[in-house]
Design a protein around this motif. Sequence first.
Motif, PDB file in Angstrom:
ATOM      1  N   HIS A 122       0.825  -1.210   0.000  1.00  0.00           N
ATOM      2  CA  HIS A 122       0.000   0.000   0.000  1.00  0.00           C
ATOM      3  C   HIS A 122       0.860   1.261   0.000  1.00  0.00           C
ATOM      4  O   HIS A 122       0.595   2.225   0.730  1.00  0.00           O
ATOM      5  CB  HIS A 122      -0.954   0.012   1.196  1.00  0.00           C
ATOM      6  CG  HIS A 122      -1.763  -1.239   1.336  1.00  0.00           C
ATOM      7  ND1 HIS A 122      -2.741  -1.607   0.427  1.00  0.00           N
ATOM      8  CD2 HIS A 122      -1.743  -2.227   2.271  1.00  0.00           C
ATOM      9  CE1 HIS A 122      -3.280  -2.760   0.809  1.00  0.00           C
ATOM     10  NE2 HIS A 122      -2.691  -3.153   1.909  1.00  0.00           N
ATOM     11  N   GLN A 138       4.933   3.878   7.695  1.00  0.00           N
ATOM     12  CA  GLN A 138       5.185   3.927   6.253  1.00  0.00           C
ATOM     13  C   GLN A 138       6.666   3.707   5.962  1.00  0.00           C
ATOM     14  O   GLN A 138       7.028   3.012   5.009  1.00  0.00           O
ATOM     15  CB  GLN A 138       4.712   5.272   5.701  1.00  0.00           C
ATOM     16  CG  GLN A 138       3.197   5.403   5.678  1.00  0.00           C
ATOM     17  CD  GLN A 138       2.739   6.831   5.421  1.00  0.00           C
ATOM     18  OE1 GLN A 138       3.488   7.792   5.642  1.00  0.00           O
ATOM     19  NE2 GLN A 138       1.504   6.991   4.972  1.00  0.00           N
ATOM     20  N   GLU A 175      -0.162  -6.044   8.911  1.00  0.00           N
ATOM     21  CA  GLU A 175       0.445  -5.928   7.587  1.00  0.00           C
ATOM     22  C   GLU A 175       1.448  -7.058   7.348  1.00  0.00           C
ATOM     23  O   GLU A 175       1.487  -7.666   6.273  1.00  0.00           O
ATOM     24  CB  GLU A 175       1.155  -4.572   7.447  1.00  0.00           C
ATOM     25  CG  GLU A 175       0.240  -3.371   7.423  1.00  0.00           C
ATOM     26  CD  GLU A 175      -0.410  -3.166   6.064  1.00  0.00           C
ATOM     27  OE1 GLU A 175      -0.061  -3.883   5.115  1.00  0.00           O
ATOM     28  OE2 GLU A 175      -1.275  -2.281   5.962  1.00  0.00           O
TER      29      GLU A 175
END
Length: 356
Positions: A122, A138, A175
């Motif tokens: 993503h 991130q 994740e």
Amino acid sequence: MASLTLSDVRKSFGDTDIIHGVDLAIENGEFAVFVGPSGCGKSTLLRMIAGLETVSAGTITIGERDVTDLDPSDRRVAMVFQSYALYPHMSVRDNIGFGLRMNGVPRAEVDRKVADAAAALHLTELLDRKPKQLSGGQRQRVAIGRAIVRQPEIFLFDEPLSNLDAELRVQMRLEIARLHADLAATMIYVTHDQVEAMTLADKIVVLRAGRVEQAGTPLSLYDDPANLFVAGFIGSPRMNFLRAERGADGQIRLPDHGNVVVPLAITAAAQQGQDLLIGVRPEHFGPDLPVRLSVTVDLVEHLGGASYAYIGSGSAHPLTIEMRDARTVGRGTTLATGFDPARAFLFDATTGARVR
């Protein structure tokens, strides 16, 4: 992807032994988590697998290849560190593809692999940003993307979530679990957080002082700990340990709780006067269970769905009891509770060995 085998692996720094003869097999596609307290050797073991530390003795095999003395670049592994180690002047796109470009991979192939990794993590909308424009989660995904594009046989993670706040840690656990399912990759993950170990692992390897205390599935370690250390380390909040004695009549009693009898079915010959501990998890206490205790509450933590009562906080063997409806329980409350002996564990208090 590939399996990993450690055979009598040892590591010494001078006269100091750090890793003591570790034997371990991790299957192809398995998610293995090395867990243990600080200084137990889990990161050292991971670095030996990566080739960043030399092996003092023993062999490391990846698939059918003996990689014990190979350089890190020849082992076909990729490592994600606690620090993100991103180049601040490069974009996300260039950070992910940097290793491929250094190895002379054609630009079109680099672009394709970077795009595929970014989609899986993503990151597609972030490819042109610099690291300073990203959140901690991130940035860690970029570091993972850099590992993915190398298409290694084994992924190695060294406490990758330690720098994240609690909410991001939960998000990144999900994740990483999703990534493992999508890639069907062999992954080895180091953490000191047993919650991460329980939620991520196919196999947990519990380490202490450079030795494997127990290895198995998360629930097998929770349901059947091999010794006192594993019992206390796996589970949150940690297991309670109540002082116990075996009397002349063969009965096991709790001297700190009115000598109540605990009818444990054991085959080992626990001796009269032997120092014993009975382990009971906080979630296994309840008001209508066979072994009855009366305790005075020191403190209650209300978490909404559950509450935790703390008893004997200043003693050698404090108790933590989980309750589902504790609105009337507070400091000084006398609490009638109990546990099922079938869900209790008996240990030798001196050696830590399980008494079965």
